[in-house]
Design a protein around this motif. Structure first.
Motif, PDB file in Angstrom:
ATOM      1  N   VAL A 225      13.979   4.892   0.546  1.00 47.95           N
ATOM      2  CA  VAL A 225      13.491   3.519   0.493  1.00 47.95           C
ATOM      3  C   VAL A 225      12.083   3.460   1.068  1.00 47.95           C
ATOM      4  CG1 VAL A 225      13.846   1.157   1.307  1.00 47.95           C
ATOM      5  CG2 VAL A 225      15.815   2.577   0.706  1.00 47.95           C
ATOM      6  N   PRO A 226      11.090   2.995   0.301  1.00 46.56           N
ATOM      7  CA  PRO A 226       9.721   2.917   0.815  1.00 46.56           C
ATOM      8  C   PRO A 226       9.643   2.120   2.114  1.00 46.56           C
ATOM      9  CG  PRO A 226       9.734   2.539  -1.549  1.00 46.56           C
ATOM     10  CD  PRO A 226      11.173   2.574  -1.104  1.00 46.56           C
ATOM     11  N   GLY A 227       8.826   2.627   3.055  1.00 47.17           N
ATOM     12  CA  GLY A 227       8.633   1.942   4.319  1.00 47.17           C
ATOM     13  C   GLY A 227       9.556   2.386   5.430  1.00 47.17           C
ATOM     14  N   THR A 228      10.610   3.146   5.107  1.00 51.06           N
ATOM     15  CA  THR A 228      11.526   3.643   6.130  1.00 51.06           C
ATOM     16  C   THR A 228      10.990   4.955   6.704  1.00 51.06           C
ATOM     17  OG1 THR A 228      12.821   4.869   4.484  1.00 51.06           O
ATOM     18  CG2 THR A 228      13.498   2.597   4.967  1.00 51.06           C
ATOM     19  N   PRO A 229      11.423   5.352   7.900  1.00 50.03           N
ATOM     20  CA  PRO A 229      10.964   6.630   8.472  1.00 50.03           C
ATOM     21  C   PRO A 229      11.241   7.821   7.557  1.00 50.03           C
ATOM     22  CG  PRO A 229      12.065   5.312  10.151  1.00 50.03           C
ATOM     23  CD  PRO A 229      12.270   4.595   8.843  1.00 50.03           C
ATOM     24  N   GLU A 230      12.396   7.786   6.871  1.00 50.01           N
ATOM     25  CA  GLU A 230      12.729   8.884   5.952  1.00 50.01           C
ATOM     26  C   GLU A 230      11.733   8.969   4.812  1.00 50.01           C
ATOM     27  OE1 GLU A 230      16.292   7.435   8.100  1.00 50.01           O
ATOM     28  OE2 GLU A 230      14.765   6.454   6.872  1.00 50.01           O
ATOM     29  N   SER A 231      11.329   7.807   4.307  1.00 50.89           N
ATOM     30  CA  SER A 231      10.357   7.785   3.218  1.00 50.89           C
ATOM     31  C   SER A 231       8.996   8.272   3.679  1.00 50.89           C
ATOM     32  CB  SER A 231      10.232   6.372   2.648  1.00 50.89           C
ATOM     33  OG  SER A 231       9.245   6.313   1.653  1.00 50.89           O
ATOM     34  N   ILE A 232       8.600   7.920   4.879  1.00 43.64           N
ATOM     35  CA  ILE A 232       7.298   8.345   5.404  1.00 43.64           C
ATOM     36  C   ILE A 232       7.234   9.870   5.489  1.00 43.64           C
ATOM     37  CG2 ILE A 232       5.802   8.311   7.447  1.00 43.64           C
ATOM     38  CD1 ILE A 232       6.827   5.432   7.927  1.00 43.64           C
ATOM     39  N   GLU A 233       8.320  10.496   5.973  1.00 45.57           N
ATOM     40  CA  GLU A 233       8.371  11.956   6.035  1.00 45.57           C
ATOM     41  C   GLU A 233       8.342  12.572   4.644  1.00 45.57           C
ATOM     42  OE1 GLU A 233       8.239  14.045   8.657  1.00 45.57           O
ATOM     43  OE2 GLU A 233       7.771  12.214   9.778  1.00 45.57           O
ATOM     44  N   GLU A 234       9.069  11.935   3.706  1.00 48.42           N
ATOM     45  CA  GLU A 234       9.100  12.449   2.335  1.00 48.42           C
ATOM     46  C   GLU A 234       7.721  12.361   1.694  1.00 48.42           C
ATOM     47  OE1 GLU A 234      11.954  11.999  -1.594  1.00 48.42           O
ATOM     48  OE2 GLU A 234      11.438  10.198  -0.445  1.00 48.42           O
ATOM     49  N   GLN A 235       7.009  11.261   1.952  1.00 46.03           N
ATOM     50  CA  GLN A 235       5.684  11.096   1.370  1.00 46.03           C
ATOM     51  C   GLN A 235       4.711  12.159   1.871  1.00 46.03           C
ATOM     52  OE1 GLN A 235       5.079   9.088  -1.156  1.00 46.03           O
ATOM     53  NE2 GLN A 235       7.214   8.418  -0.986  1.00 46.03           N
TER      54      GLN A 235
ATOM     55  N   GLY B  47       0.778  -1.231   0.000  1.00 47.37           N
ATOM     56  CA  GLY B  47       0.000   0.000   0.000  1.00 47.37           C
ATOM     57  C   GLY B  47       0.806   1.277   0.000  1.00 47.37           C
ATOM     58  N   LEU B  48       2.134   1.193   0.084  1.00 52.05           N
ATOM     59  CA  LEU B  48       2.965   2.399   0.154  1.00 52.05           C
ATOM     60  C   LEU B  48       3.328   2.898  -1.241  1.00 52.05           C
ATOM     61  CD1 LEU B  48       5.453   1.473   3.043  1.00 52.05           C
ATOM     62  CD2 LEU B  48       3.280   2.713   3.183  1.00 52.05           C
ATOM     63  N   SER B  49       3.495   4.213  -1.357  1.00 47.35           N
ATOM     64  CA  SER B  49       3.889   4.818  -2.625  1.00 47.35           C
ATOM     65  C   SER B  49       5.351   4.524  -2.931  1.00 47.35           C
ATOM     66  CB  SER B  49       3.666   6.329  -2.569  1.00 47.35           C
ATOM     67  OG  SER B  49       4.180   6.957  -3.736  1.00 47.35           O
ATOM     68  N   LEU B  50       5.662   4.407  -4.231  1.00 51.87           N
ATOM     69  CA  LEU B  50       7.049   4.227  -4.667  1.00 51.87           C
ATOM     70  C   LEU B  50       7.691   5.542  -5.087  1.00 51.87           C
ATOM     71  CD1 LEU B  50       6.908   0.925  -6.774  1.00 51.87           C
ATOM     72  CD2 LEU B  50       7.205   1.244  -4.320  1.00 51.87           C
ATOM     73  N   ARG B  51       6.990   6.658  -4.906  1.00 51.87           N
ATOM     74  CA  ARG B  51       7.530   7.972  -5.262  1.00 51.87           C
ATOM     75  C   ARG B  51       8.665   8.359  -4.324  1.00 51.87           C
ATOM     76  NH1 ARG B  51       2.821  12.073  -4.824  1.00 51.87           N
ATOM     77  NH2 ARG B  51       4.267  13.465  -5.929  1.00 51.87           N
ATOM     78  N   GLY B  52       9.496   9.270  -4.791  1.00 56.23           N
ATOM     79  CA  GLY B  52      10.487   9.860  -3.916  1.00 56.23           C
ATOM     80  C   GLY B  52      11.872   9.265  -4.040  1.00 56.23           C
TER      81      GLY B  52
ATOM     82  N   ALA C 245       2.804  14.643  -0.649  1.00 52.45           N
ATOM     83  CA  ALA C 245       1.325  14.662  -0.654  1.00 52.45           C
ATOM     84  C   ALA C 245       0.784  16.088  -0.627  1.00 52.45           C
ATOM     85  CB  ALA C 245       0.797  13.876   0.536  1.00 52.45           C
ATOM     86  N   THR C 246       1.570  17.040  -0.086  1.00 53.78           N
ATOM     87  CA  THR C 246       1.119  18.424  -0.025  1.00 53.78           C
ATOM     88  C   THR C 246       1.436  19.212  -1.288  1.00 53.78           C
ATOM     89  OG1 THR C 246       3.217  19.171   0.953  1.00 53.78           O
ATOM     90  CG2 THR C 246       1.494  18.406   2.456  1.00 53.78           C
ATOM     91  N   GLN C 247       2.237  18.592  -2.171  1.00 56.04           N
ATOM     92  CA  GLN C 247       2.604  19.283  -3.403  1.00 56.04           C
ATOM     93  C   GLN C 247       1.596  19.016  -4.493  1.00 56.04           C
ATOM     94  OE1 GLN C 247       6.534  17.932  -4.371  1.00 56.04           O
ATOM     95  NE2 GLN C 247       7.431  18.669  -2.456  1.00 56.04           N
TER      96      GLN C 247
END
Length: 456
Positions: A438-448, A430-435, A452-454
């Motif tokens: 690495v999807p699923g990591t804390p860094e990716s969650i913040e990036e997503q 269910g996670l996005s592959l954008r950015g 999402a606001t852009q």
């Protein structure tokens, strides 16, 4: 920088475009595995035609099978970074053309009686070219499909890449089965075995046409607009060994489990049944057919299940079930034709959850900037060492020990490695592959959250 229209997100991709992307990815996989299937199923005839009599030609033909895999990492090193730099679709159009061409040429190689040692040399050269192209094909197709698929349905849509795998295998199986039942041994040895290799040419042209008409994936185009592809891809090898070590090692272990089972079960089985269990060729080709069809039909359902419960439980469950079942099922395979069909089908269905979730699992282990390279390199290095060599290794160890359960032990060991690797797998359902993380990591969650606001 020139103004470009914003690429759509995967949620915005029209169904017709999505379905064409799925078809364009799957047909290349079908061509690749049609070649491997035909080569595996007709091993004894290729050996009789292209190697001298009394030279253990079956083993040397299986060596040709292994050679193509030993070259695959070189292909991955070449095609992977190129796909992250210039785009997925351009590389995939080139790899399918090379793959189909090398498969076609195998069918045109004159016999050993005609040109002597040049026959096996040409065979090995074609297998090397096939392996080089396959080094970019599989990782690219998986990445292409994963980046087009909606986040919540990546398992379902990704499973169709492996539907292509089994369609290719099954086509090769059916054609080989038809030929051995229609032609006599002399005809098969002289020209009959060549016919299936000619089928690759039109399949390859169709695949290249479909791929050339597709736009690149929305995820790649989004990153390309930010001009991130050229600068960040330049350090891909260093990054894969430092920043993405966990992803590479986890992928490596999962691929060992996946492809030892895959090539031992799907590719080597007909040869094993003929050379080790003395089964008639037509029966040996019949054994995988029912199991492959069952797997083909159920793959999308396993893909849907992975979208609900996650990829990690699918891999852990499949590897654990195979560890328990593989020895009893190989004992059953050795009892009779019926036992062989049932044993193969059971192992195939236990293996299917891994196969169904490759495209949803592997590309999601890397960020977009190194995704093609990460999957292509990691997948092909592991496959070359442990997957493509499985047939030759099994044949050699059986010959040295006389133990008919060698393939079962080999698969069991690989699945134990798979269990350990799946434990460290980051769940990405269910996670996005954008950015760029690495999807699923804390860094990716913040990036997503920022993405999402852009405005797309």
């Amino acid at each position: 920088m020139s103004q470009k229209s914003s690429p759509p997100t995967t949620k915005d991709v029209p169904p017709k475009v999505l379905h064409r992307a799925i078809g364009a990815s799957a047909i290349g996989n079908a061509v690749e595995w049609f070649d491997y299937g035909v080569y595996a199923y007709l091993t004894t005839h290729i050996a009789a035609s292209l190697f001298p009599e009394g030279s253990n030609g079956v083993f040397y033909t299986l060596v040709g099978f292994a050679i193509s895999f030993l070259i695959r990492p070189i292909g991955g090193l070449f095609w992977g970074p190129l796909g992250d730099r210039i785009g997925r679709k351009r590389v995939l159009a080139m790899t399918i053309l090379l793959m189909a061409s090398s498969t076609l040429v195998v069918g045109l190689i004159p016999s050993y009686e005609t040109i002597g040692i040049w026959a096996p040399i040409m065979l090995y050269a074609c297998r090397m070219l096939q392996g080089f192209s396959a080094g970019g094909e599989y990782g690219g197709a998986a990445t292409f499909m994963a980046e087009y698929a909606p986040d919540k349905k990546r398992g379902f849509y990704g499973s169709f890449l492996e539907v292509g795998t089994l369609v290719g295998f099954t086509m090769g199986n059916l054609i080989a089965l038809l030929l051995v039942n229609v032609l006599d041994a002399d005809s098969m040895e002289s020209w009959g075995w060549r016919l299936p290799f000619f089928v690759a040419a039109p399949l390859g042209l169709i695949g290249m046409y479909l791929r050339s008409r597709m736009e690149d994936t929305p995820v790649f185009r989004e990153l390309e607009q930010k001009e991130a592809t050229k600068d960040q891809v330049s350090g891909v090898f260093k990054d894969l060994l430092t920043r993405y070590t966990r992803s590479i090692l986890t992928l490596f272990g999962l691929v060992i489990a996946l492809n030892v089972v895959n090539y031992t079960l799907l590719s080597y089985m007909p040869t094993y049944l003929q050379t080790t269990l003395d089964m008639e060729e037509s029966d040996a080709l019949l054994v995988p057919l029912f199991g492959q069809i069952a797997m083909l039909v159920t793959l999308p359902f396993f893909g849907i299940l992975s979208d609900r419960i996650g990829r990690r439980p699918m891999w852990l469950g499949s590897c654990a079930a195979l560890v328990v079942a593989v020895i009893p099922m190989y004992l059953l395979i050795g009892t009779s034709l019926t036992g062989a069909i049932i044993g193969f089908a059971v192992l195939g269905m236990l293996y299917a959850p891994q196969l169904a979730t490759i495209s949803a699992t592997f590309p999601a282990m890397f960020p977009t900037i190194v995704r093609f390279a990460g999957v292509a390199i990691g997948y092909n290095v592991a496959t070359s060492l442990f997957g493509g060599t499985a047939s030759a290794v099994n044949e050699a160890i059986i010959g040295a020990t006389g133990n008919n359960l060698v393939p079962a032990f080999y698969m069991l060991g690989a699945c134990l490695i798979g269990i350990v690797s799946a434990y460290f797998l980051i769940e990405t359902k269910g996670l996005s592959l954008r950015g760029t993380e690495v999807p699923g990591t804390p860094e990716s969650i913040e990036e997503q959250k920022k993405l999402a606001t852009q405005t797309p």
